[in-house]
Design an enzyme around this catalytic site. Sequence first.
Site, PDB file in Angstrom:
ATOM      1  N   ASP A   1      -7.504  12.091  -7.461  1.00 27.56           N
ATOM      2  CA  ASP A   1      -6.124  11.623  -7.631  1.00 27.56           C
ATOM      3  C   ASP A   1      -5.286  11.836  -6.375  1.00 27.56           C
ATOM      4  O   ASP A   1      -4.062  11.757  -6.413  1.00 27.56           O
ATOM      5  CB  ASP A   1      -5.468  12.319  -8.825  1.00 27.56           C
ATOM      6  N   GLU A  22      -4.722  14.549  -4.706  1.00 31.01           N
ATOM      7  CA  GLU A  22      -4.203  15.891  -4.457  1.00 31.01           C
ATOM      8  C   GLU A  22      -4.987  16.521  -3.298  1.00 31.01           C
ATOM      9  O   GLU A  22      -6.191  16.333  -3.176  1.00 31.01           O
ATOM     10  CB  GLU A  22      -4.364  16.781  -5.698  1.00 31.01           C
ATOM     11  N   ASP A  32      18.149   2.862  25.717  1.00 28.37           N
ATOM     12  CA  ASP A  32      19.413   2.892  24.980  1.00 28.37           C
ATOM     13  C   ASP A  32      20.257   4.039  25.511  1.00 28.37           C
ATOM     14  O   ASP A  32      19.772   4.900  26.247  1.00 28.37           O
ATOM     15  CB  ASP A  32      19.188   3.017  23.464  1.00 28.37           C
ATOM     16  N   LYS A  37      21.896  -1.834  24.000  1.00 27.62           N
ATOM     17  CA  LYS A  37      21.536  -2.781  22.947  1.00 27.62           C
ATOM     18  C   LYS A  37      22.522  -2.680  21.788  1.00 27.62           C
ATOM     19  O   LYS A  37      23.038  -1.605  21.481  1.00 27.62           O
ATOM     20  CB  LYS A  37      20.108  -2.533  22.459  1.00 27.62           C
TER      21      LYS A  37
END
Length: 335
Positions: A46, A48, A180, A203
Amino acid sequence: MPTVVEPKLIAGNANRPLAEAIARRMSLYRGMSVGLVQARVERFNDQEIFVEVYENVRGEDMFIIQPTSNPANDNLMELLIMADALRRSSASRITAVIPYFGYARQDRRTKARTPITAKLVANMMVEAGIERILTMDLHAAQIQGFFDIPVDNLYASPIFAIDIKNQFADLSDVMVISPDVGGVARARELAKRINAPLSIVDKRREKPGEIAEMTVIGDVTGKRCIIVDDMCDTAGTLCKAAEVIMDHGATEVHAYISHGVMSGPAVERVSKSVLKTLVLTDTIQPTGPVSSAPNIRVLPTAPLFAQSILNIWNGTSVSSLFETDTLGPIYEGIL
């Protein structure tokens, strides 16, 4: 409690090759074999996650090597469960070596009713028993303040500076570009190391994921430009910035990125872009397409992480590794 005689490394599944490379470098530095602690980190049907450590770690100084890259949730849970297993096995100290710190982009509330997930992740790590963090180029430096434990944030810029000096015989026409405004400090640091001028690409976004306009601040005419950033995800911004820089008169554009997330169409975009080279580090394990792309290179971080782990274990300075004079000999013959 027995005396700690050596640091012990344990790794999850996020970037096993990097963990093994760190162990090899530590073996070289110490003149004795340093291996990864034998353990199994696997999943039940499952999904886990289950961890079992096969070696005695009582009283030992443990270092878990596990970037929380894609799949971020699985790799984060592996890290937390390994820390819990070591704590319950009476390890004397647990340091998480997280070359790429996932969820770092969620470091503040950008609008109403949004989480600060980076802080939640920090709380989970401390609660799991982690007592120290070693990472590289956090997306937001203030994340260090989310922890009430020591955080050592390494930088890729010294490695980049060494590589640039080896790759570019003449640096007189090289210019460093920040993609940026928020990345100016990172770009300025690299520009200072190679004694190059700095320019910025500004930008503006209409909405997340879409760039409406880009403007180059500074004269890039006749320059070989190097874009520097902390991560490349889908490569849309990076490739667009390279085009804009070439349109403004640059002769060629290269990029140096700390973390190659490289999701979705990133590799295809880079391959078809005007970028002459994209240089990544191996903080995130490169995929097959990344490794085979003709204009992408990957720089090793194992020498830096190995020395940092030894310095933490010895109780000596980690910040000394930020200096080229200190880092240069570590990377001699590698870059």
